[in-house]
Design a protein around this motif. Structure first.
Motif, PDB file in Angstrom:
ATOM      1  N   LEU A 180       0.823  -1.198   0.000  1.00  0.00           N
ATOM      2  CA  LEU A 180       0.000   0.000   0.000  1.00  0.00           C
ATOM      3  C   LEU A 180       0.863   1.257   0.000  1.00  0.00           C
ATOM      4  O   LEU A 180       0.545   2.250  -0.660  1.00  0.00           O
ATOM      5  N   ASN A 181       1.969   1.206   0.730  1.00  0.00           N
ATOM      6  CA  ASN A 181       2.890   2.347   0.732  1.00  0.00           C
ATOM      7  C   ASN A 181       3.484   2.573  -0.651  1.00  0.00           C
ATOM      8  O   ASN A 181       3.706   3.715  -1.073  1.00  0.00           O
ATOM      9  N   LYS A 182       3.737   1.465  -1.361  1.00  0.00           N
ATOM     10  CA  LYS A 182       4.272   1.593  -2.715  1.00  0.00           C
ATOM     11  C   LYS A 182       3.258   2.258  -3.639  1.00  0.00           C
ATOM     12  O   LYS A 182       3.605   3.120  -4.451  1.00  0.00           O
ATOM     13  N   GLU A 183       1.983   1.857  -3.511  1.00  0.00           N
ATOM     14  CA  GLU A 183       0.933   2.471  -4.320  1.00  0.00           C
ATOM     15  C   GLU A 183       0.831   3.963  -4.011  1.00  0.00           C
ATOM     16  O   GLU A 183       0.677   4.786  -4.924  1.00  0.00           O
ATOM     17  N   LYS A 184       0.920   4.321  -2.738  1.00  0.00           N
ATOM     18  CA  LYS A 184       0.868   5.737  -2.363  1.00  0.00           C
ATOM     19  C   LYS A 184       2.038   6.494  -2.979  1.00  0.00           C
ATOM     20  O   LYS A 184       1.877   7.629  -3.456  1.00  0.00           O
ATOM     21  N   SER A 185       3.189   5.863  -2.982  1.00  0.00           N
ATOM     22  CA  SER A 185       4.385   6.497  -3.532  1.00  0.00           C
ATOM     23  C   SER A 185       4.234   6.755  -5.025  1.00  0.00           C
ATOM     24  O   SER A 185       4.603   7.815  -5.534  1.00  0.00           O
ATOM     25  N   ILE A 186       3.671   5.776  -5.747  1.00  0.00           N
ATOM     26  CA  ILE A 186       3.458   5.929  -7.194  1.00  0.00           C
ATOM     27  C   ILE A 186       2.515   7.099  -7.460  1.00  0.00           C
ATOM     28  O   ILE A 186       2.765   7.938  -8.340  1.00  0.00           O
ATOM     29  N   ILE A 187       1.443   7.177  -6.695  1.00  0.00           N
ATOM     30  CA  ILE A 187       0.449   8.237  -6.890  1.00  0.00           C
ATOM     31  C   ILE A 187       1.063   9.613  -6.668  1.00  0.00           C
ATOM     32  O   ILE A 187       0.884  10.534  -7.476  1.00  0.00           O
ATOM     33  N   THR A 188       1.793   9.751  -5.575  1.00  0.00           N
ATOM     34  CA  THR A 188       2.328  11.072  -5.228  1.00  0.00           C
ATOM     35  C   THR A 188       3.516  11.468  -6.094  1.00  0.00           C
ATOM     36  O   THR A 188       3.803  12.654  -6.256  1.00  0.00           O
ATOM     37  N   ASN A 208     -10.295  19.540   1.317  1.00  0.00           N
ATOM     38  CA  ASN A 208     -10.357  18.102   1.050  1.00  0.00           C
ATOM     39  C   ASN A 208      -9.254  17.632   0.109  1.00  0.00           C
ATOM     40  O   ASN A 208      -8.842  16.475   0.165  1.00  0.00           O
ATOM     41  N   ILE A 209      -8.775  18.531  -0.743  1.00  0.00           N
ATOM     42  CA  ILE A 209      -7.601  18.198  -1.559  1.00  0.00           C
ATOM     43  C   ILE A 209      -6.393  17.988  -0.656  1.00  0.00           C
ATOM     44  O   ILE A 209      -5.632  17.024  -0.814  1.00  0.00           O
ATOM     45  N   LYS A 213      -4.105  14.479   0.096  1.00  0.00           N
ATOM     46  CA  LYS A 213      -2.649  14.533  -0.012  1.00  0.00           C
ATOM     47  C   LYS A 213      -1.993  14.076   1.282  1.00  0.00           C
ATOM     48  O   LYS A 213      -0.970  13.371   1.267  1.00  0.00           O
ATOM     49  N   LYS A 214      -2.581  14.462   2.402  1.00  0.00           N
ATOM     50  CA  LYS A 214      -2.049  14.073   3.710  1.00  0.00           C
ATOM     51  C   LYS A 214      -2.150  12.567   3.917  1.00  0.00           C
ATOM     52  O   LYS A 214      -1.220  11.909   4.391  1.00  0.00           O
ATOM     53  N   ILE A 215      -3.287  11.991   3.530  1.00  0.00           N
ATOM     54  CA  ILE A 215      -3.493  10.546   3.676  1.00  0.00           C
ATOM     55  C   ILE A 215      -2.516   9.753   2.810  1.00  0.00           C
ATOM     56  O   ILE A 215      -2.074   8.660   3.187  1.00  0.00           O
ATOM     57  N   LEU A 216      -2.141  10.334   1.661  1.00  0.00           N
ATOM     58  CA  LEU A 216      -1.255   9.637   0.729  1.00  0.00           C
ATOM     59  C   LEU A 216       0.228   9.765   1.092  1.00  0.00           C
ATOM     60  O   LEU A 216       1.070   9.137   0.452  1.00  0.00           O
ATOM     61  N   LYS A 217       0.545  10.541   2.106  1.00  0.00           N
ATOM     62  CA  LYS A 217       1.937  10.652   2.535  1.00  0.00           C
ATOM     63  C   LYS A 217       2.391   9.345   3.173  1.00  0.00           C
ATOM     64  O   LYS A 217       1.605   8.638   3.807  1.00  0.00           O
ATOM     65  N   GLN A 218       3.672   9.021   2.993  1.00  0.00           N
ATOM     66  CA  GLN A 218       4.208   7.755   3.489  1.00  0.00           C
ATOM     67  C   GLN A 218       4.056   7.604   4.994  1.00  0.00           C
ATOM     68  O   GLN A 218       3.827   6.515   5.507  1.00  0.00           O
TER      69      GLN A 218
END
Length: 313
Positions: A180-188, A208-209, A213-218
């Motif tokens: 899941l962390n890898k997926e977040k990294s790809i997105i960001t 909300n934007i 962005k905060k949720i997607l941080k590692q």
């Protein structure tokens, strides 16, 4: 029906936005558990002159190709040049038959759920030489000004039982923290997220934007991610029922509906058995998307043939 009875009806949000102007008919669209976190979207193609419409399906896959194999910038640079879009997309393909499932799911997410294709996964895999297992699609939807993250799993199999088993196994791996962390990294790391957020600034607040962005941080907790996480499970499978019919009759629709409800129950049971130990699994919403075809090999062979026709031009 009395007015009071009407008032007591609860309309369940299955997250499907488009139910009429769609390519494939919706046979079923409903929640399949009491918590309204497990959903079934049953789709069917139609027939023409006594035959299942292979050409319609093939056109859908080719029309959707650019969404999965090109970045947002590449698509915008080519503009309305559809022929150029497809040729450039094919260059990013591995020309694997299994990619039909990924392309199909991307189209369903965009057309039926109004989802934003944040990470064109085929593009990412080819341009980074990354063949590690991960989500087959990455999308965002906006629900009441809030972003929801969709990490999809797609299969195209002859046998639906095998497809279900493989899909659950892939999801079990995807839901590990490092994946899941890898997926977040790809997105960001891709610019597409920022570009799409700019396009949707009228539909979602800056607050909300910043939240997504905060949720997607590692360093963000996975508990927060799971609250907005949806997993669509798309399965294209060879169907003996579809092979028995030559028109889109009510009898055919009912048989498919019954079969898909049974298969959905099997998938929900396997999710509980195989994924039940994952923390906060109940927070994650699962969407089962089933699509029957009469002949899987013909679908795959037509796809390779269509790619070859463009590649040789």
């Amino acid at each position: 029906m009395q007015d009071k009875e009407i008032e007591n009806i609860t309309i369940i949000n299955t997250y499907v936005k488009n139910k009429n102007d769609v390519t494939f008919e919706i046979c079923l669209d409903s929640a399949i558990d009491d918590s309204c976190s497990r959903f079934l979207l049953s789709l069917i193609n139609d027939y023409e002159e006594g035959k299942w419409r292979f050409e319609k399906f093939n056109d859908y896959i080719m029309d959707t190709l650019a969404e999965t194999a090109l970045s947002k910038k590449e698509r915008e640079a080519l503009g309305e040049r559809s022929y150029s879009l497809i040729k450039q997309s094919i260059k990013n393909l591995n020309k694997k038959k299994g990619e039909i499932g990924e392309i199909f799911l991307y189209g369903i997410m965009k057309k039926y759920y109004n989802a934003l294709p944040i990470v064109p996964k085929i593009f990412y895999k080819q341009n980074t030489n990354d063949y590690a297992k991960g989500a087959d699609s990455v999308h965002l939807t906006i629900e009441n000004q809030e972003c929801h993250l969709w990490l999809g799993e797609s299969k195209i199999y002859t046998n639906i039982k095998s497809a279900i088993d493989e899909a659950i196994e892939s999801i079990q791996e995807l839901l590990q923290k490092n994946k899941l962390n890898k997926e977040k990294s790809i997105i960001t790391n891709l610019n597409d997220l920022e570009l799409y957020m700019k396009d949707k600034k009228d539909e979602i607040s800056e607050k909300n934007i910043n939240k997504i962005k905060k949720i997607l941080k590692q360093e963000a907790s996975m508990d927060e991610l799971k609250k907005i996480l949806h997993i669509p499970i798309s399965i294209i499978y060879q169907c003996y029922i579809t092979n028995q019919y030559d028109e889109l009759s009510e009898e055919y629709k009912q048989k498919i509906a019954n079969f898909h409800k049974d298969q959905a129950k099997i998938i929900i049971k396997k999710i509980a058995e195989k994924l039940g130990s994952i923390h906060n699994i109940h927070e994650i919403k699962f969407h089962i998307i089933l699509f029957p075809v009469p002949e899987k090999n013909k679908i795959e062979n037509d796809f390779i043939k269509n790619l070859g026709a463009f590649s040789n031009d």
